[in-house]
Design a protein around this motif. Structure first.
Motif, mmCIF file in Angstrom:
data_model
loop_
_atom_site.group_PDB
_atom_site.id
_atom_site.type_symbol
_atom_site.label_atom_id
_atom_site.label_comp_id
_atom_site.label_asym_id
_atom_site.label_seq_id
_atom_site.Cartn_x
_atom_site.Cartn_y
_atom_site.Cartn_z
ATOM 1 N N LEU A 12 -98.730 -3.436 -44.902
ATOM 2 C CA LEU A 12 -99.499 -4.112 -43.861
ATOM 3 C C LEU A 12 -100.904 -4.443 -44.355
ATOM 4 O O LEU A 12 -101.400 -5.545 -44.141
ATOM 5 C CB LEU A 12 -99.577 -3.251 -42.598
ATOM 6 N N SER A 15 -100.722 -7.339 -46.832
ATOM 7 C CA SER A 15 -100.255 -8.614 -46.279
ATOM 8 C C SER A 15 -101.185 -9.167 -45.200
ATOM 9 O O SER A 15 -101.259 -10.374 -45.012
ATOM 10 C CB SER A 15 -98.837 -8.484 -45.723
ATOM 11 N N LYS A 16 -101.911 -8.299 -44.514
ATOM 12 C CA LYS A 16 -102.764 -8.731 -43.402
ATOM 13 C C LYS A 16 -104.225 -8.914 -43.788
ATOM 14 O O LYS A 16 -104.964 -9.601 -43.091
ATOM 15 C CB LYS A 16 -102.694 -7.724 -42.244
ATOM 16 N N THR A 17 -104.648 -8.271 -44.878
ATOM 17 C CA THR A 17 -106.059 -8.337 -45.274
ATOM 18 C C THR A 17 -106.165 -8.430 -46.792
ATOM 19 O O THR A 17 -105.174 -8.268 -47.503
ATOM 20 C CB THR A 17 -106.839 -7.068 -44.831
ATOM 21 N N LEU A 57 -106.484 -4.208 -39.142
ATOM 22 C CA LEU A 57 -105.356 -5.003 -39.608
ATOM 23 C C LEU A 57 -104.996 -6.124 -38.640
ATOM 24 O O LEU A 57 -104.184 -6.995 -38.971
ATOM 25 C CB LEU A 57 -104.128 -4.107 -39.853
ATOM 26 N N ILE A 59 -103.333 -5.841 -35.775
ATOM 27 C CA ILE A 59 -101.959 -5.643 -35.299
ATOM 28 C C ILE A 59 -101.983 -4.754 -34.067
ATOM 29 O O ILE A 59 -103.021 -4.222 -33.689
ATOM 30 C CB ILE A 59 -101.079 -5.012 -36.401
#
Length: 69
Positions: A12, A15-17, A57, A59
């Protein structure tokens, strides 16, 4: 939590940051080794840090816990 959670957390984060482990630790106000332990499954974040991780993140809690054991 488990090693699988740690792997999911690492996926995560990447992929997110664009944050490194060091940057995540800095933003969480913890040591890099503590954050590394989260991603290796050696320890788990407390609720306050889990909230911060989710926010960093971008999310929700469902996504951070959506992994298979």
């Amino acid at each position: 939590m488990s090693k699988r959670f740690g792997e999911h957390l690492r996926n995560l984060r990447t992929s997110k940051t664009s944050y490194s482990q060091e940057k995540m630790a800095e933003l969480l106000n913890i040591s890099r080794s503590t954050y590394t332990y989260y991603e290796t499954g050696k320890s788990e974040p407390n609720f306050a840090n889990l909230q911060k991780i989710v926010n960093l993140l971008g999310i929700d809690y469902n996504e951070i816990f959506d992994y298979e054991e």
